[in-house]
Design an enzyme around this catalytic site. Structure first.
Site, PDB file in Angstrom:
ATOM      1  N   SER A 111       0.442  -8.951   4.309  1.00 51.47           N
ATOM      2  CA  SER A 111      -0.821  -9.606   3.937  1.00 51.47           C
ATOM      3  C   SER A 111      -0.613 -11.039   3.482  1.00 51.47           C
ATOM      4  CB  SER A 111      -1.495  -8.850   2.797  1.00 51.47           C
ATOM      5  OG  SER A 111      -1.957  -7.613   3.234  1.00 51.47           O
TER       6      SER A 111
ATOM      7  N   GLU B 163       1.447   3.402   7.180  1.00 52.19           N
ATOM      8  CA  GLU B 163       0.837   3.092   5.882  1.00 52.19           C
ATOM      9  C   GLU B 163      -0.365   3.984   5.645  1.00 52.19           C
ATOM     10  OE1 GLU B 163      -0.791  -0.862   5.388  1.00 52.19           O
ATOM     11  OE2 GLU B 163      -0.933  -0.581   3.209  1.00 52.19           O
TER      12      GLU B 163
ATOM     13  N   GLU C 223     -14.750  -0.615   5.112  1.00 54.64           N
ATOM     14  CA  GLU C 223     -15.394  -1.067   6.346  1.00 54.64           C
ATOM     15  C   GLU C 223     -14.434  -0.945   7.524  1.00 54.64           C
ATOM     16  OE1 GLU C 223     -15.559  -2.701   3.333  1.00 54.64           O
ATOM     17  OE2 GLU C 223     -17.521  -1.759   3.060  1.00 54.64           O
TER      18      GLU C 223
ATOM     19  N   SER D 151       3.418  -4.987  -2.950  1.00 52.15           N
ATOM     20  CA  SER D 151       3.712  -4.035  -4.020  1.00 52.15           C
ATOM     21  C   SER D 151       5.208  -4.057  -4.288  1.00 52.15           C
ATOM     22  CB  SER D 151       3.381  -2.600  -3.623  1.00 52.15           C
ATOM     23  OG  SER D 151       2.116  -2.514  -3.079  1.00 52.15           O
TER      24      SER D 151
ATOM     25  N   GLN E 187       7.018  -4.533   1.733  1.00 55.97           N
ATOM     26  CA  GLN E 187       6.436  -4.884   3.021  1.00 55.97           C
ATOM     27  C   GLN E 187       5.662  -6.184   2.854  1.00 55.97           C
ATOM     28  OE1 GLN E 187       2.797  -4.805   3.851  1.00 55.97           O
ATOM     29  NE2 GLN E 187       2.581  -2.812   4.831  1.00 55.97           N
TER      30      GLN E 187
END
Lengths: 376, 414, 414
Positions: free
Chosen positions: C138, C253, C381, C170, C135
């Site tokens: 990011s 995910e 967060e 990954s 995937q």
């Protein structure tokens, strides 16, 4: 009241910071981290030239004769820079033991070499898992020959000599323990390097087989000396930890100011801001406890045992807290080898253990407070 | 690095100590020493009267509001002399609780913004405790967001007419005067339409109602204003400049509340030292020791942090920002300490008052502690202050900054 | 309330158990049961090879991607059957690590947005592990803020030309295909100019570089795109609708990462049960017990929270939002446990060598890996925001970039 370092001491701090920022940038730390050197020899030599190695060693033994407040100041800077040199083992442990218990001849033999950067020393105390305790010492001394194994020994693989804790009695009391000085280049000493969390500070296993040793201090007084050395080292190492905590906080703050997400600096989000505020709180509490430890250390105050334990616990917690949250503030980049965050995380967690665990010091602190209370 | 007084400091300390030894109300010393968070009370005397008498005695001898100028009732002392005085005053300092707001917040605000004649008239009796002052800022609609307040002041000739409600006013029921922050223009952004006054709390139209707290006590009040008149000469600062005036007050609030911050640690240590568990004294239990050690290093960290600030004062420097951590650390700590002390008592921990261990000291602490984490700036506001003023992080995104006050939403959801 | 299978569930479990018993690669059982966070490695074999063989065997017998339709390589099983399978597969499930992203994220996205032809071509091989997917979301400039990505896709005839860089991918180095989100229009607000594709990872211009992590392992990659050509037929969803497409992927995910959550507690309990200290077994020390008990109830809390979700599935209901707490709780806990385990070992806790006593090395690796648990797949967060907003219904953060053209959003904080 003047509960602060003097202007001269602050000036020394500025000099040390400048020197270390030039001679010990993260790149230099990485050379040791990556296993390309056991420690930074150039930096070690430079520290000697600056007079930092012998700052608390009396002039008659080749030092600067300044004092322990000055040493605290240097320690903090060493911690900030993650200096990859055997400073804590040589200066806080070996030199302190020599100054506390050494004969004139022993001091004359080793202290000038330490100050000049020509000898690396260490304290060989632990024998596997567990905390400082006379019961845990199995290594024996028969006459002047040592037999047994010590691990982990900080910087043991690069040290020239070691102060070794040995069993000289079997009464089950503290008086069973005595200290010995061993030249590690002599025969009967086998050295094995051990891998550890923080490769910038080495650990080793030392095996002694009829190794030649000379007594350090009187027979049966070893445990008392070790207790004092550990207290003194606890304050000094706490300054390293506070230096590391402050640097980790600054790194996190800088990243929070620079990094944009959702169209604004991440430091403008309360979730991130509050992490950093809490890091500041723990670093401040630790620093204040360390100052008290520094005062007690420099004046040989009766409060030293309690002050040392408080500084040790507080600084350990602060460094661990700041180092782990520095990674958190950096997000994924903080978890890369390339960013320096993990070097602080490794150092924070390794120094947390070096003089015995936090649990050990927690127990010691309350024990000492209780005794003081009972005496009052 | 040392803890020694300079010769001048030592002389001052000796003088203060001698005077206190000769004059303090010693009959209350033991009771005052034992009192902790949430319980400054005297068994056989009215604390307000005892406190007023002590304050007056101090003022007459020149020991009240030491750092204020002499003409306003002070001594013109240096900051470090004030600290030395506090150290020497010791448990008797707890008698000043009801003057703290007046001395720490109202007085400095008057000093900075009032006319000279008002200063000479109002400050000396404030210093001597003859008159007590309170601070009227917080409102139901504006807690952490002080500038969100709605109490209206409308000009009528030489006077202002006040209508609205304040909340969380400490000591309003025994106060003689108050400083009051009002909204004078709701059509401009919220920080720009505020004005500050001081007023006589006995003015017609002022009604004080005590608030019963979660702890069961009533330290705070609601204050209602119905057509209360204040002459314009009692205005502090310019019309619509009240926000800047209030910053002076609030800055002093955070300083003064942080000064004598209590953590609960000495009480807990003493408790564990004497408590017998099934297996022996609590203090010999490893898990108890581990907890105690963690609280010990926080308490000592705060103590030595304030000593660093005092040192800066002693050298004539301004203390750094470190002191801002005090209330944040102590607030949640005292709550944890109280919970842990109750836990150690087992099921008996639920008892309170005289039926409980140590006359319910920890139970009272537990019930009062949530207030500490809220009053004088919540934990969250304190973290913002540290992050922004100390670490230099950007402020929160503000959606109400440039919006006329009367267009800011007043309800979170329809 | 009970923990029993329904008769149908029991029958399914028996069948699964029998098949696993007869077919699993038992030679790796010991190694797999020892492996914990940050250390899934086999001594004498590549985990990807062993994983592929196991996955293929499962697929042929109808045990791969159980909840997928049969025509795409699944079994058409119910959600509860999938859970039962996971329970029975047990430690062999660790072998499916290289396929989790494909199965949990890429597969569902292709299923929702791919053409029928693509689904029949790609999904069965994804299910059987013959082709591995990754995937590509990011980017250095967009971590938590996924939509801040900058990799450009420009239309050229029937193709798109890709330039840019992805990070934290990954398994990119052993993947055959990838799901790629790109920016197709930088002149509109950031969520509106994104488009999703899938591509062959062997395409010209794709370069994969491993990232060395803080724990010195390499599980992730940077992927560089230089004039990579993707046919328009490999677009998933409409041009400019990539954000909505990605939500399908990301939703999956967070679900799939939560599924097999390591807390470190079982390892810690065993460690303390065996560790001899000077005063006896660590687990007999009250301080150790107190810590263990706190972690024990967190672990069981997580376990039974997931049981509640499984129960909903069993009844054919949609699980509630409770499961979203898993990673948030487990991440910090792993870090705390690792720190304390090392603390119990004293100075020797810093040693990491494999030659150390049994537990040594395990917790050190856990300590070094745990920070990534608190970041990957949503930072602590972000997870708290999700809980506050989606579960508790609190308003979202103020967004300053929402209606701003992407190329007008600042890229540096100072």
């Amino acid at each position: 009241m003047n509960f602060d370092f003097s202007d001269e001491q602050k000036q020394m701090r500025d000099e040390a910071r400048k020197f270390l920022s030039e001679q010990c940038p993260p790149k230099a730390v990485r050379t040791v981290l990556d296993g390309k050197a056991a420690y930074d020899r150039d930096l070690w030599r430079g520290l000697a030239e600056m007079g930092f190695l012998g700052v608390a060693i009396p002039e008659q033994f080749g030092g600067a004769g300044a004092g322990h407040l000055e040493l605290c100041v240097i320690a903090e800077e060493m911690g900030r820079a993650l200096a990859p040199v055997p400073f804590s083992s040589t200066v806080y442990l070996a030199a302190e033991a020599l100054m506390l218990a050494g004969s004139d001849a022993q001091k004359q033999k080793w202290l000038p070499k330490i100050a000049a950067g020509e000898a690396i020393g260490t304290l060989a105390l632990f024998e596997g898992k567990g905390n400082p305790s006379p019961k845990a010492i199995k290594l024996t001394a028969a006459g002047a020959a040592l037999n047994g194994t010590k691990k982990p020994v900080p910087d043991g693989a690069i040290a020239d000599f070691a102060v070794v804790a040995a069993r000289t009695g079997s009464t089950g009391r503290d008086a069973d323990i005595s200290l010995f000085l061993v030249d590690l280049k002599g025969s009967g000493v086998e050295v094995k390097e051990l891998t550890n969390l923080d490769p910038t500070r080495g650990q080793a296993e030392l095996t002694f087989t009829n190794a030649k040793a000379e007594p350090l201090g009187a027979t049966g007084e070893g445990w008392g000396i070790i207790t004092q050395v550990l207290d003194r080292a606890a304050v000094l190492l706490a300054f390293e930890q506070v230096g590391g905590a402050d640097r980790a906080l600054e790194m996190g703050r800088d990243y929070a100011l620079d990094r944009i997400a959702f169209g604004r600096p991440i430091g403008s989000f309360q979730a991130v801001k509050h992490i950093l505020a809490d890091m500041y709180v723990s670093a401040t509490l630790a620093r204040s406890n360390c100052y008290y430890g520094a005062w007690a250390l420099s004046t040989n105050a009766a409060e030293l045992p309690e002050a040392a334990a408080a500084a040790r616990i507080s600084a350990t917690q602060a460094f661990q807290h700041c180092a782990k949250n520095n990674i958190q503030v950096h997000g994924g980049m903080g978890f890369t080898w390339e960013f320096d965050c993990h070097m602080y995380y490794r150092r924070a967690n390794a120094t947390a253990l070096g003089l015995g665990s936090v649990s050990y010091w927690e127990d010691a602190l309350i024990d000492r407070m209780r005794k003081k209370n009972a005496a009052a | 690095m040392n803890f020694d007084d300079t010769p001048q400091e030592a002389a001052f300390r000796a003088e203060a100590r001698a005077w206190i030894a000769a004059n303090a109300p010693k009959q209350y010393e033991e009771e005052l020493r034992k009192s902790s968070l949430g319980r400054v009370q005297l068994k056989n005397a009215n604390i307000l009267e005892v406190a007023k008498a002590w304050q007056k005695k101090k003022a007459d001898a020149g020991w009240a509001c030491l750092h204020w100028p002499k003409e306003y009732g002070g001594r013109g002392a240096s900051p470090i002399e004030r600290v030395i005085w506090q150290q020497e005053e010791g448990p008797f300092g707890r008698l000043s609780a009801m003057f703290i707001i007046g001395h720490g917040m109202c007085g400095p605000t008057m000093m900075a913004f009032a006319r000279e004649e008002h200063k000479r008239h109002y400050l000396p009796p404030l210093a001597s405790g003859e008159k007590i002052w309170c601070q009227l800022f917080s409102e139901p609609a504006g807690g952490s967001d002080v500038a969100g307040l709605r109490t209206r002041a409308e000009r009528k000739g030489d006077e202002w007419i006040i209508n609205g409600q304040k909340i969380w006013t400490s000591g309003a029921h025994y106060s003689d005067y108050g400083i009051l922050l009002t909204r004078t223009d709701p059509t401009v952004p919220k920080h720009k339409g505020l004005t500050m006054f001081f007023l006589d709390m006995k003015s017609p139209g002022v009604e004080v109602r005590p608030i019963k707290q979660a702890s069961g006590q009533s330290d705070f009040n609601e204050v209602y204003f119905t057509d209360v008149r204040i002459p314009d000469h009692q205005r502090l600062g310019e019309v619509n400049d009240g926000w800047n005036v209030s910053l002076t007050t609030l800055m002093n609030e955070r300083m003064s509340i942080g000064a004598g911050v209590s953590t609960g640690f000495p009480e807990l240590f003493e408790f564990c030292n004497s408590l017998m568990l099934e297996d022996g004294p609590a203090i010999e239990d490893r898990s108890v020791r581990s907890r105690l050690a963690n609280y010990a290093v926080k308490a000592s960290g705060l103590k030595y942090t304030s000593m660093r600030a005092i040192s800066a004062l002693s050298k004539g420097e301004r203390p750094g920002p470190e002191n801002s951590i005090g209330k944040l650390v102590a607030g949640s700590m005292i709550q944890e300490v109280a919970m842990y002390a109750l836990d150690l008592q087992g099921a008996a921990g639920v008892l309170s008052g005289t039926d409980a261990e140590l006359a319910g000291k920890f139970q009272a602490m537990l019930l009062r502690a949530p207030g500490t984490r809220v009053e004088g700036g919540t934990d969250e506001i304190m973290r913002n202050i540290i992050a922004e003023r100390v670490l230099g992080l950007p402020g929160d995104i503000r959606v109400d900054k440039d919006v006329p006050f009367n267009q800011i939403p007043t309800k979170g959801r329809a | 309330m009970n923990f029993d299978d329904t008769p149908e569930e029991a029958a399914f479990r028996a069948e699964a158990r029998k098949w696993v018993e007869a077919n699993a690669p038992k030679e790796y059982e010991a190694e797999l049961s020892r492996s914990s966070l940050g250390r899934i490695r086999l001594e004498k074999a590549e985990i990807v090879d062993v994983g592929k063989a196991w996955q293929k065997k499962k697929a042929e017998a109808g045990w791969a991607c159980l909840h997928w339709p049969k025509e795409y390589g699944g079994r058409g099983a119910s959600p509860i059957e999938k859970v039962i399978w996971q329970q029975e597969e047990g430690i062999y499930g660790k072998l499916t690590q290289p396929f989790q992203i494909g199965e949990g994220m890429c597969g569902p996205t292709v299923m929702a947005y791919g053409s029928e032809e693509h689904k029949r071509r790609y999904l069965p091989k994804l299910a059987s592990g013959e082709e591995i997917w990754c995937q590509l979301f990011s980017e250095p400039a967009g971590g938590s803020d996924v939509a801040g990505l900058r990799t450009r896709a420009e239309k050229q005839g029937d193709n798109w030309i890709i330039n840019g860089q992805k990070i934290w991918t990954s398994g990119a180095h052993y993947s055959d295909y990838g799901l790629l989100i790109t920016r197709t229009d930088p002149n509109v607000p950031k969520h509106k100019g994104l488009t999703m594709f899938f591509l062959d990872m062997k395409s010209k211009g794709v370069e994969v570089r491993p990232i060395k992590q803080a724990n010195s392992m390499q599980e992730f990659n940077e992927v560089y795109f230089t004039d990579v050509v993707i046919p328009d037929s490999q677009r998933l969803g409409a041009v400019g609708d990539g954000w909505n497409v990605s939500l399908t992927t990301l939703m999956n995910e967070r679900m799939s990462i939560g599924a097999r959550l390591a807390t470190g507690f079982p390892e810690m309990f065993e460690f303390c049960s065996n560790l001899m200290t000077e005063d006896g077994l660590a687990i007999d020390d009250p301080a150790v017990r107190s810590k263990l008990a706190s972690w024990a109830v967190k672990t069981s809390g997580l376990k039974y929270t997931s049981y509640r979700a499984i129960s909903s599935l069993s009844k054919g209901e949609r699980p509630g939002p409770e499961n979203s707490i898993g990673k948030l709780v487990a991440g910090t806990m792993l870090q705390d446990i690792a720190t304390y385990a090392m603390d119990l070992e004293g100075a020797a806790g810093a040693l990491t060598g494999a030659s150390e006593e049994v537990a040594s090395g395990q917790f050190q690796q856990m300590l070094l890996t745990s920070p990534s648990m608190r970041i990957a797949g949503g930072t602590d967060e972000i997870l708290r925001n999700i809980i506050a907003e989606r579960v508790l219904g609190l308003p979202g953060d103020i967004r300053v970039d929402k209606d701003v053209p992407f190329n007008k959003i600042p890229t540096k904080g100072r």
